[in-house]
Design a protein around this motif. Structure first.
Motif, PDB file in Angstrom:
ATOM      1  N   ARG A 137       5.332   0.666  -7.950  1.00 11.01           N
ATOM      2  CA  ARG A 137       5.659  -0.620  -7.319  1.00 11.01           C
ATOM      3  C   ARG A 137       6.216  -1.585  -8.356  1.00 11.01           C
ATOM      4  O   ARG A 137       5.962  -1.446  -9.554  1.00 11.01           O
ATOM      5  N   VAL A 170       6.103  -5.481  -9.498  1.00 15.26           N
ATOM      6  CA  VAL A 170       5.355  -6.728  -9.355  1.00 15.26           C
ATOM      7  C   VAL A 170       6.330  -7.845  -9.737  1.00 15.26           C
ATOM      8  O   VAL A 170       6.670  -8.005 -10.904  1.00 15.26           O
ATOM      9  N   PRO A 220      -1.152   0.084 -13.280  1.00 20.66           N
ATOM     10  CA  PRO A 220      -1.863  -1.090 -12.764  1.00 20.66           C
ATOM     11  C   PRO A 220      -3.333  -0.768 -12.501  1.00 20.66           C
ATOM     12  O   PRO A 220      -3.678   0.394 -12.218  1.00 20.66           O
ATOM     13  N   CYS A 223      -5.156  -6.047  -3.083  1.00 17.75           N
ATOM     14  CA  CYS A 223      -4.434  -5.602  -4.281  1.00 17.75           C
ATOM     15  C   CYS A 223      -2.945  -5.357  -4.016  1.00 17.75           C
ATOM     16  O   CYS A 223      -2.230  -4.865  -4.866  1.00 17.75           O
ATOM     17  N   TRP A 224      -2.496  -5.694  -2.839  1.00 21.06           N
ATOM     18  CA  TRP A 224      -1.081  -5.503  -2.505  1.00 21.06           C
ATOM     19  C   TRP A 224      -0.551  -6.784  -1.873  1.00 21.06           C
ATOM     20  O   TRP A 224      -0.874  -7.102  -0.732  1.00 21.06           O
ATOM     21  N   THR A 225       0.241  -7.518  -2.611  1.00 26.71           N
ATOM     22  CA  THR A 225       0.696  -8.825  -2.131  1.00 26.71           C
ATOM     23  C   THR A 225       2.136  -8.749  -1.634  1.00 26.71           C
ATOM     24  O   THR A 225       2.850  -7.778  -1.928  1.00 26.71           O
ATOM     25  N   SER A 245       8.527  -6.218 -13.207  1.00 26.39           N
ATOM     26  CA  SER A 245       9.495  -6.693 -12.195  1.00 26.39           C
ATOM     27  C   SER A 245      10.764  -5.868 -12.251  1.00 26.39           C
ATOM     28  O   SER A 245      11.553  -5.865 -11.315  1.00 26.39           O
ATOM     29  N   SER A 274       4.580 -10.291  -2.630  1.00 23.81           N
ATOM     30  CA  SER A 274       5.597 -10.431  -3.683  1.00 23.81           C
ATOM     31  C   SER A 274       5.857  -9.092  -4.378  1.00 23.81           C
ATOM     32  O   SER A 274       6.669  -9.017  -5.278  1.00 23.81           O
ATOM     33  N   GLU A 275       5.156  -8.058  -3.943  1.00 26.92           N
ATOM     34  CA  GLU A 275       5.358  -6.751  -4.569  1.00 26.92           C
ATOM     35  C   GLU A 275       6.284  -5.884  -3.713  1.00 26.92           C
ATOM     36  O   GLU A 275       6.411  -6.099  -2.516  1.00 26.92           O
TER      37      GLU A 275
END
Lengths: 265, 542
Positions: free
Chosen positions: B397, B399, B276, B312-314, B36, B316-317
């Protein structure tokens, strides 16, 4: 002798500082007036002018209440003579082109403009400002800007030789209300048109400061005002000569008063 | 979001600028919630993580500015809130009284060494290597701690060399880091251990007068390199240089990166990112000329939308960097890195992707200029600028941990978030400045992101001085030839230089007398005269 010289040198600065005495209070621009007899006679205006008088005038509270409302007001330089010259400051939506030979102190007027915009001295509202410079090796010296009254937290500097393409997003957004492009060379005609459109649509004031003098033959019709600001040799004044949009010249005492020449009063 | 900031058990004072690396003691399996904070995380040991803040430094310093605290203070509070959960496992199993411990440093090696010291002092939960305390603590490092870290370093170098060898067998391309790949044959750490034992040395400072070159001769390259990292400039106080001859420091690293490529001073450090499991990627087969952005733009926008639909890409990312690789029928592929100054929420702009497209446009412009330049094409110019396919991959990215969701919330349209958005959309950085306490003109300000907590600029005397200074300053003072030196100088002020500092430029002398000089063509210059009477141009009044 040296102290006398320094006192002369700084006389312009001290008069400049009069705006700071009203810290916390909004600066009230002088009302637009027809040119006075003294101006016609070519008298030189001291920077700072009669700000204190204006602040103590009976109409101040009325003006303040007008400024506190959300309606858009003109943005002032904080120099009464110059604000009178622009009929009460610059209105949002204006593209201004200035020919200011670099290094003669003319850009100090623009820094002063940034000071009133960022600090809320003009109209009580603090604006975000952007200064774009195309100069290599020479960068802004922020302490001097802050000493003029600029709120550095609301000012950003960018370095770009192609400001219109590289910083397009800043022009197309409402965030920066005042953008100054300090560019040695002129922009392309279509770039001026783009800037004028951005200024109108997003209610910005965009100033393009060029190193060379402007001429009516340049035929830049996109700019609302076009001015030359210069310091005549061996004179302690800054002369502002309109090329487009205004009809009379203005002489301001330069912040730099050379002791070997006549001291401007 | 309201934050309660760390009650610091260590001082920040003396730190000249924010540090780029953090070493953290943790047992999270995959970098855990630290993803994060930054996409660049390295697992050093099972319990120690290294964080590289360069891709996200601007973002965190901007947020810190909003709360009117320093970058380090703000990030520490965030790390503490994240680590509260991460360290819990360790608390139960190993040391019930151990608080989370973070070490900030300009080099990962120093961060690791100081972490060894900090772990033995339960009262310390935070150390900044550049602070007075940090610089003092580097002198408390023992030889066993240092050699233990060297063994770990050797393992990392070996494993990285094996991995690289597997990947690039047959390839001539080698990274500069292979300079350390002879560590297996060196086998000299045991010799160093024996020497230390024979000489009954305990602290590394007892050998601080040994230069890295001497270390290299006796104990091999790995020990010498680690020795040089240990005594980098930031780790020593100004008056305590560990050895007489300063050596070239290859790791004067920029805090903020400009390129996505393997960087910089880490060329010798075996940095291996925690990767990741799956990187969101989209491929497209097309036939479009490279020069026609209008056609590319609409297709790229579609691809951004497709990425948003990947499992695989939400939402929240946040994307920090993208790699966009264009392929041609005859030319080699053209990789275009698309970097974001601040973590960008791709889902938020679904349908138009204004920010991502602007950033892609700036990168495309730069890349195509190089790709189509005559120097690159050479004499055998072939107008092969038709893109046959491309791949769009999210390389870096964030997370976002549920604890930090409110920080990354997109709901608040504040001035701050507006500024972040614009900074993400333009091709050049927008720089804000803050004042420092330094009296030298060129050191009296710093970029706002590097502002240190001890520094403030509300001294009225200084304010009056700054009023007499110019609006523009040259990066380097330029000498004015003697024949041009006129007598029409008006004295302004005398400034003492930091003549005792190693960074001091001797040509400026121990003091400078500043003058205003008006040239024959009306230029208002700010010049100074040094001790030897030479004039130099330092600024212009604009």
């Amino acid at each position: 002798m040296a102290s006398t010289q320094l006192a002369h040198l700084l006389s312009g600065l001290l008069s400049d500082n009069r705006i700071r005495t009203a810290s916390g209070k909004p600066y009230i621009p002088p009302p637009a007036e027809p040119s006075t007899q003294s101006e016609k006679n070519g008298e030189i205006h001291s920077l700072g002018g009669s700000i204190d008088q204006l602040l103590s005038s009976p109409s101040r509270s009325l003006l303040n209440s007008a400024f506190n409302s959300h309606q858009e007001v003109n943005l002032c330089f904080g120099i009464s003579a110059l604000d009178k010259f622009f009929s009460g400051g610059l209105s949002f939506g204006t593209l201004l082109e200035m020919g200011i030979p670099f290094g003669n102190g003319g850009r100090r007027l623009l820094a002063q403009f940034m000071a009133t915009a960022t600090s809320g001295l003009s109209g009580g509202q603090k604006h975000w400002c952007l200064w774009i410079s195309a100069r290599q090796q020479l960068r802004a010296y922020p302490p001097a800007w802050q000493a003029l009254g600029v709120d550095l937290r609301r000012l950003r500097f960018a370095s770009s030789a192609s400001p219109v393409s590289e910083l397009k997003a800043a022009f197309l957004d409402d965030f920066f209300r005042v953008i100054i492009i300090d560019q040695p060379d002129p922009l392309k005609p279509d770039e001026y048109v783009f800037l004028a459109q951005c200024a109108r649509q997003h209610r910005k004031i965009i100033v393009v400061a060029r190193d060379g003098f402007l001429s009516p033959r340049d035929s830049n019709t996109a700019a609302r005002y076009r001015l030359n600001v210069w310091r005549p040799p061996r004179k302690n004044i800054l002369e502002i000569t309109p090329v487009r949009g205004l009809h009379r010249s203005l002489k301001l005492s330069s912040f730099f008063q050379h002791p070997d020449t006549r001291i401007a009063t | 979001m309201q934050h309660s900031f760390l009650p610091f058990t260590s001082a920040l004072s003396g730190a000249s600028s924010p540090s780029r690396f953090i070493a953290i003691y943790t047992d999270a399996p995959d970098g855990g919630q630290f993803l994060s904070i930054t996409p660049k995380i390295m697992r050093w040991t099972d319990n120690i993580c290294l964080l590289d803040l360069s891709p996200v430094f601007h973002y965190w310093s901007h947020l810190a500015e909003q709360y009117d605290v320093s970058f380090v203070e703000y990030l520490s509070s965030i790390l503490l809130s994240i680590s509260a959960k991460v360290v819990t496992k360790d608390v139960v199993t190993k040391d019930a009284n151990r608080t989370p411990c973070f070490v900030f440093a300009t080099h990962p090696w120093q961060a690791l060494l100081l972490l060894s010291v900090a772990m033995e002092r339960p009262t310390l939960n935070f150390i900044e290597a550049q602070s007075h305390l940090g610089r003092r603590m580097i002198h408390d490092i023992t030889w066993p701690q240092w050699i233990k870290r060297c063994h770990e370093l050797r393992e990392h170098v070996s494993s990285e060399a094996e991995a690289e060898g597997g990947k690039r067998s047959g390839s001539k391309k080698k990274r500069a880091s292979r300079g350390l790949s002879d560590v297996k044959t060196s086998g000299t750490l045991s010799m160093l251990t024996k020497t230390i034992a024979r000489m009954h040395l305990t602290l590394i400072t007892q050998m601080s007068d040994i230069a890295p070159a001497a270390m290299h001769r006796r104990f091999g390259k790995l020990a010498a390199t680690a020795w040089a990292w240990t005594w980098s400039k930031s780790a020593t106080s100004m008056d305590q240089q560990p050895y007489q001859q300063p050596y070239q420091q290859p790791y004067q690293q920029p805090l903020i990166r400009e390129e996505l490529s393997d960087d910089l001073f880490l060329s010798d450090f075996p940095w291996q990112n925690v990767v990741p499991e799956e990187s969101p990627s989209i491929a497209r087969h097309i036939e479009t000329p490279l020069r026609q952005w209008d056609q590319i733009e609409s297709l790229l926008c579609e691809d951004f939308d497709k990425i948003c639909t990947l499992a695989c890409w939400t939402s929240s990312e946040r994307v920090v960097s993208l790699e966009w690789v264009l392929s041609f029928s005859c030319s080699p592929p053209l990789p275009i890195p698309v970097l974001f100054r601040h973590p960008h929420a791709l889902h938020r702009e679904s349908g138009h992707h204004k920010t991502a497209l602007l950033q892609a446009f700036h990168s495309w412009q730069k890349a195509t200029k190089q790709h189509l330049s005559p120097e690159v094409l050479g004499d055998t110019y072939i107008a092969d600028d038709t893109i046959t396919d491309w791949t769009l991959t999210i390389k870096e990215r964030l997370v976002i941990s549920p604890i930090l969701r409110s920080i990354f919330s997109d709901d608040l349209a504040t001035e701050s978030s507006e500024l972040l958005r614009i900074e993400n959309s333009v091709a050049v950085p927008l720089i804000g400045y803050a004042m420092t306490d330094h009296w030298c003109p060129e050191k009296s300000f710093v970029p706002a992101s590097e502002e240190c907590p001890s520094e403030a600029g509300d001294d009225p005397a200084k304010f009056a001085t700054h009023q007499r200074r110019p609006l523009f300053l040259y990066d380097q003072p330029t000498a004015i030839p003697n024949k041009e030196q006129s007598s029409g100088l008006i004295f302004c002020e005398r400034v003492s230089t930091t003549w005792w500092s190693n960074e001091h430029n001797k040509s400026t002398g121990s003091s400078r007398d500043y003058y205003i000089r008006m040239t024959s063509d009306g230029l208002l210059q700010w010049v100074f005269q040094n001790d030897e009477g030479h004039l130099a141009l330092h600024g212009l009044f604009g």
